[in-house]
Design a protein around this motif. Structure first.
Motif, PDB file in Angstrom:
ATOM      1  N   GLU A   1      -8.477 -25.706   4.981  1.00  0.00           N
ATOM      2  CA  GLU A   1      -8.798 -24.897   3.800  1.00  0.00           C
ATOM      3  C   GLU A   1     -10.053 -24.058   4.032  1.00  0.00           C
ATOM      4  OE1 GLU A   1      -9.150 -27.674   0.630  1.00  0.00           O
ATOM      5  OE2 GLU A   1      -7.018 -28.239   0.685  1.00  0.00           O
TER       6      GLU A   1
ATOM      7  N   GLY B   1     -11.079 -23.028   6.935  1.00  0.00           N
ATOM      8  CA  GLY B   1     -10.907 -22.156   8.087  1.00  0.00           C
ATOM      9  C   GLY B   1     -11.610 -22.645   9.340  1.00  0.00           C
TER      10      GLY B   1
ATOM     11  N   SER C   1      -7.308 -24.366  12.285  1.00  0.00           N
ATOM     12  CA  SER C   1      -5.949 -24.121  11.795  1.00  0.00           C
ATOM     13  C   SER C   1      -5.084 -25.312  12.181  1.00  0.00           C
ATOM     14  CB  SER C   1      -5.377 -22.846  12.422  1.00  0.00           C
ATOM     15  OG  SER C   1      -5.227 -23.020  13.834  1.00  0.00           O
TER      16      SER C   1
ATOM     17  N   LYS D   1       2.196 -23.000  13.949  1.00  0.00           N
ATOM     18  CA  LYS D   1       1.969 -21.577  13.644  1.00  0.00           C
ATOM     19  C   LYS D   1       2.692 -21.161  12.376  1.00  0.00           C
ATOM     20  CE  LYS D   1       1.349 -20.050  18.456  1.00  0.00           C
ATOM     21  NZ  LYS D   1       1.899 -19.217  19.558  1.00  0.00           N
TER      22      LYS D   1
ATOM     23  N   ASP E   1       0.867 -22.549   9.434  1.00  0.00           N
ATOM     24  CA  ASP E   1      -0.365 -21.777   9.194  1.00  0.00           C
ATOM     25  C   ASP E   1      -0.049 -20.491   8.435  1.00  0.00           C
ATOM     26  OD1 ASP E   1      -2.273 -23.459  10.329  1.00  0.00           O
ATOM     27  OD2 ASP E   1      -1.992 -22.631  12.343  1.00  0.00           O
ATOM     28  N   GLU E   2       1.057 -19.850   8.779  1.00  0.00           N
ATOM     29  CA  GLU E   2       1.451 -18.628   8.084  1.00  0.00           C
ATOM     30  C   GLU E   2       1.786 -18.929   6.622  1.00  0.00           C
ATOM     31  OE1 GLU E   2       2.087 -14.852   7.105  1.00  0.00           O
ATOM     32  OE2 GLU E   2       1.218 -15.570   8.991  1.00  0.00           O
TER      33      GLU E   2
ATOM     34  N   ARG F   1       0.450 -21.290   4.898  1.00  0.00           N
ATOM     35  CA  ARG F   1      -0.842 -21.513   4.239  1.00  0.00           C
ATOM     36  C   ARG F   1      -1.514 -20.199   3.890  1.00  0.00           C
ATOM     37  NH1 ARG F   1      -4.272 -25.856   3.819  1.00  0.00           N
ATOM     38  NH2 ARG F   1      -2.915 -27.087   5.181  1.00  0.00           N
ATOM     39  N   ARG F   2      -1.444 -19.234   4.792  1.00  0.00           N
ATOM     40  CA  ARG F   2      -2.041 -17.925   4.510  1.00  0.00           C
ATOM     41  C   ARG F   2      -1.383 -17.264   3.306  1.00  0.00           C
ATOM     42  NH1 ARG F   2      -2.726 -17.876  10.255  1.00  0.00           N
ATOM     43  NH2 ARG F   2      -0.601 -17.114  10.608  1.00  0.00           N
ATOM     44  N   GLN F   3      -0.126 -17.585   3.075  1.00  0.00           N
ATOM     45  CA  GLN F   3       0.600 -17.054   1.918  1.00  0.00           C
ATOM     46  C   GLN F   3       0.459 -17.952   0.690  1.00  0.00           C
ATOM     47  OE1 GLN F   3       4.674 -16.424   3.157  1.00  0.00           O
ATOM     48  NE2 GLN F   3       4.076 -15.185   4.920  1.00  0.00           N
ATOM     49  N   ASN F   4      -0.451 -18.939   0.813  1.00  0.00           N
ATOM     50  CA  ASN F   4      -0.723 -19.894  -0.268  1.00  0.00           C
ATOM     51  C   ASN F   4       0.509 -20.713  -0.644  1.00  0.00           C
ATOM     52  OD1 ASN F   4      -2.698 -21.063  -1.921  1.00  0.00           O
ATOM     53  ND2 ASN F   4      -2.063 -19.837  -3.690  1.00  0.00           N
TER      54      ASN F   4
END
Length: 208
Positions: A55, A57, A60, A97, A100-101, A103-106
């Motif tokens: 969270e 950063g 990852s 990976k 992680d993507e 997570r970046r998109q919540n």
């Protein structure tokens, strides 16, 4: 007295879950008696702590997965040769990976999102062999995941690999050796390399 000292001082037989947040990272030192884990950055890190790192950063999921794979390579397969892990998942980093993507998109699936876990090698995984430690099943890949594996993946966990065990989960014979299998060899107790790691789930316990 902390947990390490307690285990080092006592002879403990315990039931270890078949699921572990495995090994860890960077180099280690060994001697005839134990594995020194003082160097690696995720020492005894908990799942909530790993989630906090992601969270914030700091790491990852890909970073964490790579660190655990590195630790397995350095301690389990070489150096101390603990023989706790039979196989690692060749798709683990790819899966990390993708998570992680998400997570970046919540899109956080659960508190296990992006967390690497190890499974005892008598739990079916459709993308890796499930052997029970036996050469009879060396190349046996199940047609589908076990229910618990399906639920772990849905929750966003990464199946990092499969852990060693007493062959056939101690049903090989009445005189089987704890933590030994034909495929995985003899699992070693990381706190005392010349001591029995105890139990069918030795690989899972040592991996933790």
């Amino acid at each position: 007295m902390n947990r390490r000292n307690f285990i080092q001082l006592g002879s403990i037989a315990t039931a270890i879950p078949a699921l572990g947040v495995g090994i860890t990272a960077t180099s280690c030192k060994t001697d005839n008696n134990n594995v020194n884990n003082s160097q690696f950055p995720l020492k005894e890190t908990t799942i909530p702590q790993l989630q906090q790192f992601m969270e914030e950063g700091k790491y990852s999921s890909e970073d964490i997965t790579r660190l655990y794979l590195q630790r397995i390579s350095e301690v389990d397969s070489a150096n101390a040769s603990l023989h706790a892990v039979i196989i690692t998942n060749p798709k683990a980093l790819e899966q990390a990976k993708k998570l992680d993507e998400e997570r970046r998109q919540n899109k956080i699936r659960s508190k296990l999102h992006g967390i690497p876990v190890l499974l005892k090698d008598n739990i079916d995984t459709a993308d890796m062999p499930t052997t029970g430690g036996s050469y009879a099943l060396e190349n046996s890949v199940p047609e589908q995941d076990a229910f618990i594996v399906k639920k772990l993946k849905e929750a966003g966990a990464i199946i990092l690999g499969k852990t060693n065990l007493s062959e056939w989960a101690n049903f090989r014979s009445t005189n089987s050796t704890s933590g030994w299998s034909g495929i995985g060899g003899q699992t070693k107790n990381p706190y005392a390399l010349n001591r029995n790691p105890c139990g069918s789930s030795s690989g899972s316990g040592v991996a933790v």
